[in-house]
Write an enzyme that holds these catalytic residues in place. Structure first.
Site, PDB file in Angstrom:
ATOM      1  N   ASP A  12     -15.183  16.080 -17.401  1.00  0.00           N
ATOM      2  CA  ASP A  12     -16.362  16.925 -17.294  1.00  0.00           C
ATOM      3  C   ASP A  12     -16.015  18.148 -17.876  1.00  0.00           C
ATOM      4  O   ASP A  12     -16.774  18.751 -18.366  1.00  0.00           O
ATOM      5  CB  ASP A  12     -16.592  17.142 -15.765  1.00  0.00           C
ATOM      6  CG  ASP A  12     -18.295  17.514 -15.360  1.00  0.00           C
ATOM      7  OD1 ASP A  12     -18.700  17.688 -16.093  1.00  0.00           O
ATOM      8  OD2 ASP A  12     -18.260  17.917 -13.986  1.00  0.00           O
ATOM      9  N   GLY A  21     -10.941  17.570 -15.475  1.00  0.00           N
ATOM     10  CA  GLY A  21     -10.891  16.351 -16.441  1.00  0.00           C
ATOM     11  C   GLY A  21     -11.851  16.193 -17.322  1.00  0.00           C
ATOM     12  O   GLY A  21     -12.111  16.984 -18.079  1.00  0.00           O
ATOM     13  N   ASP A  75      -9.931  11.363 -27.350  1.00  0.00           N
ATOM     14  CA  ASP A  75     -10.488  12.298 -26.329  1.00  0.00           C
ATOM     15  C   ASP A  75     -12.023  12.110 -26.572  1.00  0.00           C
ATOM     16  O   ASP A  75     -12.307  12.011 -27.840  1.00  0.00           O
ATOM     17  CB  ASP A  75     -10.037  13.531 -27.239  1.00  0.00           C
ATOM     18  CG  ASP A  75     -10.715  14.650 -26.591  1.00  0.00           C
ATOM     19  OD1 ASP A  75     -11.664  14.645 -25.766  1.00  0.00           O
ATOM     20  OD2 ASP A  75     -10.281  15.961 -26.903  1.00  0.00           O
TER      21      ASP A  75
END
Length: 170
Positions: free
Chosen positions: A34, A32, A10
Protein backbone atom coordinates in the site's frame (compact mmCIF):
# COMPACT_ATOMS: atom_id res chain seq x y z
CA UNK A 1 -7.61 -18.52 -21.16
CA UNK A 2 -5.37 -15.66 -20.04
CA UNK A 3 -1.67 -16.02 -19.49
CA UNK A 4 -0.81 -16.27 -15.78
CA UNK A 5 2.68 -15.25 -14.68
CA UNK A 6 4.12 -15.68 -11.20
CA UNK A 7 7.23 -13.56 -10.84
CA UNK A 8 9.44 -11.92 -8.22
CA UNK A 9 8.85 -8.23 -8.85
CA UNK A 10 8.02 -4.85 -7.38
CA UNK A 11 4.35 -4.44 -8.30
CA UNK A 12 4.83 -0.70 -8.81
CA UNK A 13 7.04 -1.40 -11.85
CA UNK A 14 4.65 -3.69 -13.74
CA UNK A 15 3.62 -2.59 -17.23
CA UNK A 16 0.01 -3.75 -17.02
CA UNK A 17 -3.30 -1.92 -17.37
CA UNK A 18 -4.01 -2.14 -13.62
CA UNK A 19 -2.25 -3.18 -10.45
CA UNK A 20 -4.06 -4.26 -7.34
CA UNK A 21 -3.27 -2.54 -4.08
CA UNK A 22 -3.55 -4.53 -0.85
CA UNK A 23 -5.00 -1.48 0.89
CA UNK A 24 -6.32 -0.75 4.33
CA UNK A 25 -9.95 0.32 4.72
CA UNK A 26 -9.15 4.06 4.65
CA UNK A 27 -7.38 3.78 1.25
CA UNK A 28 -5.02 6.51 2.49
CA UNK A 29 -1.76 4.59 2.26
CA UNK A 30 0.11 2.60 4.84
CA UNK A 31 2.95 0.15 4.96
CA UNK A 32 4.00 -2.64 2.63
CA UNK A 33 2.48 -2.76 -0.85
CA UNK A 34 0.00 0.00 0.00
CA UNK A 35 2.69 2.49 0.98
CA UNK A 36 4.89 1.57 -1.98
CA UNK A 37 2.03 2.11 -4.44
CA UNK A 38 1.11 5.47 -2.91
CA UNK A 39 4.75 6.64 -2.99
CA UNK A 40 5.26 5.53 -6.60
CA UNK A 41 1.94 6.93 -7.86
CA UNK A 42 2.46 10.35 -6.30
CA UNK A 43 0.29 12.65 -4.17
CA UNK A 44 -2.61 12.74 -6.65
CA UNK A 45 -3.45 9.15 -5.69
CA UNK A 46 -3.99 10.15 -2.07
CA UNK A 47 -6.27 13.00 -3.14
CA UNK A 48 -8.41 10.66 -5.25
CA UNK A 49 -8.52 8.05 -2.47
CA UNK A 50 -9.63 10.69 0.05
CA UNK A 51 -12.56 11.52 -2.23
CA UNK A 52 -13.60 7.83 -2.37
CA UNK A 53 -14.00 7.68 1.40
CA UNK A 54 -12.72 4.20 2.16
CA UNK A 55 -13.52 0.61 1.25
CA UNK A 56 -14.90 -2.30 3.30
CA UNK A 57 -12.97 -5.57 3.62
CA UNK A 58 -13.48 -7.83 0.60
CA UNK A 59 -14.60 -5.03 -1.72
CA UNK A 60 -12.60 -3.06 -4.30
CA UNK A 61 -12.35 0.49 -5.66
CA UNK A 62 -10.51 1.83 -8.71
CA UNK A 63 -8.43 4.96 -9.23
CA UNK A 64 -6.05 6.32 -11.82
CA UNK A 65 -2.44 5.13 -11.72
CA UNK A 66 -0.88 8.59 -11.95
CA UNK A 67 2.95 8.18 -11.99
CA UNK A 68 2.80 4.37 -12.17
CA UNK A 69 3.28 2.44 -15.44
CA UNK A 70 -0.22 0.99 -14.80
CA UNK A 71 -3.08 3.20 -15.88
CA UNK A 72 -5.26 2.12 -12.92
CA UNK A 73 -4.90 1.03 -9.32
CA UNK A 74 -7.56 -1.32 -7.99
CA UNK A 75 -7.63 -1.02 -4.21
CA UNK A 76 -8.93 -4.00 -2.26
CA UNK A 77 -9.00 -4.54 1.48
CA UNK A 78 -7.96 -8.00 2.54
CA UNK A 79 -8.98 -9.61 5.79
CA UNK A 80 -6.83 -9.67 8.90
CA UNK A 81 -6.16 -13.30 9.86
CA UNK A 82 -7.91 -14.35 13.08
CA UNK A 83 -7.33 -18.08 12.78
CA UNK A 84 -9.80 -18.64 9.95
CA UNK A 85 -12.88 -18.39 12.15
CA UNK A 86 -14.15 -14.98 11.07
CA UNK A 87 -14.86 -15.49 7.37
CA UNK A 88 -11.31 -14.67 6.29
CA UNK A 89 -11.28 -17.22 3.44
CA UNK A 90 -14.46 -15.85 1.86
CA UNK A 91 -13.34 -12.26 2.33
CA UNK A 92 -10.01 -12.96 0.62
CA UNK A 93 -11.80 -14.72 -2.25
CA UNK A 94 -14.04 -11.65 -2.58
CA UNK A 95 -10.95 -9.42 -2.89
CA UNK A 96 -9.81 -11.32 -5.98
CA UNK A 97 -13.26 -11.66 -7.56
CA UNK A 98 -14.24 -8.04 -6.94
CA UNK A 99 -10.89 -6.78 -8.25
CA UNK A 100 -11.28 -8.83 -11.43
CA UNK A 101 -14.89 -7.70 -11.93
CA UNK A 102 -13.83 -4.07 -11.54
CA UNK A 103 -10.99 -4.65 -14.01
CA UNK A 104 -13.39 -6.02 -16.62
CA UNK A 105 -15.82 -3.13 -16.15
CA UNK A 106 -12.95 -0.68 -16.84
CA UNK A 107 -11.59 -2.43 -19.95
CA UNK A 108 -8.48 -3.74 -18.21
CA UNK A 109 -6.89 -6.56 -20.20
CA UNK A 110 -3.79 -7.04 -18.02
CA UNK A 111 -3.64 -6.95 -14.23
CA UNK A 112 -1.02 -7.40 -11.52
CA UNK A 113 -1.77 -8.77 -8.06
CA UNK A 114 0.27 -8.79 -4.84
CA UNK A 115 -0.21 -11.50 -2.19
CA UNK A 116 -3.24 -9.86 -0.55
CA UNK A 117 -3.34 -10.18 3.27
CA UNK A 118 -0.10 -12.21 3.43
CA UNK A 119 2.02 -9.46 4.98
CA UNK A 120 1.15 -7.78 8.26
CA UNK A 121 -2.44 -9.08 8.02
CA UNK A 122 -1.02 -12.56 8.68
CA UNK A 123 -3.02 -14.74 6.25
CA UNK A 124 -1.18 -18.08 5.87
CA UNK A 125 0.58 -18.01 2.51
CA UNK A 126 -0.27 -21.56 1.45
CA UNK A 127 -3.99 -21.00 2.08
CA UNK A 128 -3.94 -17.58 0.40
CA UNK A 129 -2.21 -19.08 -2.65
CA UNK A 130 -5.02 -21.64 -3.09
CA UNK A 131 -7.62 -18.89 -2.93
CA UNK A 132 -5.83 -16.41 -5.18
CA UNK A 133 -4.95 -18.90 -7.92
CA UNK A 134 -8.23 -20.82 -7.68
CA UNK A 135 -10.49 -17.76 -7.79
CA UNK A 136 -8.45 -16.15 -10.56
CA UNK A 137 -8.49 -19.25 -12.79
CA UNK A 138 -12.20 -19.74 -12.14
CA UNK A 139 -12.92 -16.14 -13.11
CA UNK A 140 -10.77 -16.30 -16.25
CA UNK A 141 -12.58 -19.44 -17.43
CA UNK A 142 -15.82 -17.44 -17.37
CA UNK A 143 -14.45 -14.18 -18.79
CA UNK A 144 -12.10 -13.74 -21.73
CA UNK A 145 -11.57 -9.97 -21.64
CA UNK A 146 -8.51 -10.25 -19.37
CA UNK A 147 -5.58 -11.74 -21.26
CA UNK A 148 -2.75 -11.42 -18.72
CA UNK A 149 -2.57 -11.83 -14.94
CA UNK A 150 0.72 -11.25 -13.17
CA UNK A 151 1.25 -12.26 -9.56
CA UNK A 152 4.07 -10.02 -8.32
CA UNK A 153 5.74 -11.81 -5.42
CA UNK A 154 7.83 -10.01 -2.86
CA UNK A 155 9.47 -13.16 -1.49
CA UNK A 156 10.58 -16.61 -2.66
CA UNK A 157 8.13 -18.17 -0.18
CA UNK A 158 5.13 -16.45 -1.77
CA UNK A 159 6.35 -17.23 -5.29
CA UNK A 160 6.89 -20.90 -4.45
CA UNK A 161 3.43 -21.25 -2.87
CA UNK A 162 1.70 -19.63 -5.86
CA UNK A 163 3.67 -21.71 -8.38
CA UNK A 164 2.89 -24.90 -6.52
CA UNK A 165 -0.86 -24.22 -6.57
CA UNK A 166 -0.73 -22.98 -10.15
CA UNK A 167 0.94 -26.22 -11.30
CA UNK A 168 -1.89 -28.21 -9.69
CA UNK A 169 -4.70 -26.10 -11.18
CA UNK A 170 -3.51 -25.61 -14.75
Amino acid sequence: MAEIEIIRADITTLSVDAIVNAANSTLLGGGGVDGAIHRAAGPELLVECQAIGGCPTGEARITKGYNLPARHVIHTVGPIWHGGTEGEHQLLASCYINSLKLAVSHDVSSIGFPAISCGVYGFPIAEAAKISIGKTIGFLKENDSINQVVFACSSPEVQSALQSVSNEKI
